[in-house]
Design a protein around this motif. Sequence first.
Motif, PDB file in Angstrom:
ATOM      1  N   LEU A   1       0.828  -1.208   0.000  1.00  0.00           N
ATOM      2  CA  LEU A   1       0.000   0.000   0.000  1.00  0.00           C
ATOM      3  C   LEU A   1       0.861   1.256   0.000  1.00  0.00           C
ATOM      4  CD1 LEU A   1      -2.782  -1.060   2.543  1.00  0.00           C
ATOM      5  CD2 LEU A   1      -3.011  -0.799   0.071  1.00  0.00           C
ATOM      6  N   ASN A   2       1.981   1.228   0.744  1.00  0.00           N
ATOM      7  CA  ASN A   2       2.884   2.380   0.755  1.00  0.00           C
ATOM      8  C   ASN A   2       3.473   2.618  -0.628  1.00  0.00           C
ATOM      9  OD1 ASN A   2       2.642   3.278   3.388  1.00  0.00           O
ATOM     10  ND2 ASN A   2       4.197   1.883   4.170  1.00  0.00           N
ATOM     11  N   GLN A   3       3.889   1.531  -1.285  1.00  0.00           N
ATOM     12  CA  GLN A   3       4.432   1.667  -2.640  1.00  0.00           C
ATOM     13  C   GLN A   3       3.378   2.206  -3.593  1.00  0.00           C
ATOM     14  OE1 GLN A   3       5.927  -2.236  -3.558  1.00  0.00           O
ATOM     15  NE2 GLN A   3       7.697  -2.047  -2.210  1.00  0.00           N
ATOM     16  N   GLU A   4       2.152   1.694  -3.435  1.00  0.00           N
ATOM     17  CA  GLU A   4       1.071   2.179  -4.293  1.00  0.00           C
ATOM     18  C   GLU A   4       0.798   3.658  -4.042  1.00  0.00           C
ATOM     19  OE1 GLU A   4      -3.701   1.316  -4.848  1.00  0.00           O
ATOM     20  OE2 GLU A   4      -2.386  -0.329  -4.236  1.00  0.00           O
ATOM     21  N   LEU A   5       0.803   4.061  -2.755  1.00  0.00           N
ATOM     22  CA  LEU A   5       0.578   5.468  -2.415  1.00  0.00           C
ATOM     23  C   LEU A   5       1.677   6.343  -2.989  1.00  0.00           C
ATOM     24  CD1 LEU A   5      -0.896   7.714  -0.876  1.00  0.00           C
ATOM     25  CD2 LEU A   5       0.440   7.092   1.146  1.00  0.00           C
ATOM     26  N   GLU A   6       2.922   5.899  -2.867  1.00  0.00           N
ATOM     27  CA  GLU A   6       4.032   6.674  -3.410  1.00  0.00           C
ATOM     28  C   GLU A   6       3.898   6.847  -4.914  1.00  0.00           C
ATOM     29  OE1 GLU A   6       7.551   4.694  -2.180  1.00  0.00           O
ATOM     30  OE2 GLU A   6       7.329   5.220  -0.062  1.00  0.00           O
ATOM     31  N   GLN A   7       3.504   5.779  -5.599  1.00  0.00           N
ATOM     32  CA  GLN A   7       3.323   5.868  -7.046  1.00  0.00           C
ATOM     33  C   GLN A   7       2.205   6.830  -7.402  1.00  0.00           C
ATOM     34  OE1 GLN A   7       2.682   1.825  -8.259  1.00  0.00           O
ATOM     35  NE2 GLN A   7       4.813   1.217  -7.956  1.00  0.00           N
ATOM     36  N   VAL A   8       1.090   6.738  -6.658  1.00  0.00           N
ATOM     37  CA  VAL A   8      -0.035   7.637  -6.919  1.00  0.00           C
ATOM     38  C   VAL A   8       0.366   9.090  -6.696  1.00  0.00           C
ATOM     39  CG1 VAL A   8      -2.325   8.332  -6.109  1.00  0.00           C
ATOM     40  CG2 VAL A   8      -1.807   5.919  -6.450  1.00  0.00           C
TER      41      VAL A   8
END
Length: 397
Positions: A172-179
Amino acid sequence: MPDLEPPQESPLPLLEQRVASLEAELQASRQDALTLFTEAPVPYLLLTAQGRIQEVNRAASGLLGRSREVLIGRHFSQFLAPESQGSFELLLGQAVQHGLSRRGEAQLLHADGSTFEVLLDLDAEKVDGDFRRFRLVLTDITAYKQAHASLLDTTAAQQEQLAQHSVRIRELNQELEQVMTVFVQQLHQPLTRAMNFLGLARTERTPQEQQQALLHTEQAVQQVFALMASIDRYMQMRSMRVRLRPVDLHSVLKEVRKNAQPAMADRNVQLTFDPLPTLQGDPRALYLVLDEYIANALKFTKEREMARIHLRVKDLETEYHIGVEDNGTGFNMRQKDRLFRLFSRLHSSKVYEGSGVGLITVRRSCLRFGGRVWAEGKVDQGATFWFAWPKQPAIRD
């Protein structure tokens, strides 16, 4: 005629009476001891040096599920699970050779074929100078073992769940960073177009009221640009791959001063510093910390005729304390906990520009190396923003 002395009574009957009395007392004592042994609530056995059962009490008979007549003369290891017999023989051998008390665990076989866990306490007793008789105490620890096994299973299950949650959180953190990264990139282009349009629309022939409105709009877009830049810097710091190496703070400060030149232009700024140490850390992380702190000091001293900024250094046993001190606006110490919160501000954005992201970026950067941050200040008397840096840092992701 001489007087005849009466015949003296022989002492033998008295001795015989005394011996009989002592034997009766001894027999009574033996009977009491046997009763205590037999009726004791704790399972007891007496063993020979070969491990054969000489005597057993009722509690032990009940625990084994066998009568005293069945147990007497049998080898104790016959009532142990095969995997426990070797351990018992070793325990008995140590007691025969060295005496003292020995303790071990074993699986006991009940008459119905079930097994249960017991604690063995073996005490040696000397006979004619040798360890020949042994007292064995059995303690049923089945419930304890089951509880322990259940606890281990629960712990393992919780650790597995925790590992799964950790993986999910990282995803989720990686996804948030990408977003966030894509959001900042995608927002940059339309904002640039808006700035260009506002610049073209605000001409000399534009009515004064419209010029004022366009100027306010342009300033609002510039604030969004500043916020985007702060968020982008924060996201870069989160994903930054850091490594430990010696970092000379003099070199870091030199680069920070170069970056601060536009903010210091046309201002009377006095920037001084204590002798700066060489730290174990990452130069980019330390640059980020000092750059944010000095930019913060420059911002809150802009109303001063002379801005005084000083880098203070405290060399402690396990860490360095490094503070950026200024003579600016300061703050109320009752509000200090709000300083390092995301998007938190102590002063109006109309007076002091800022996104509320810079200090949280500093905090996050220091935490990655096991450091910490705090601030001290007084209203209208300046402030000092500190960070503690361990002399032996450890990278924490």
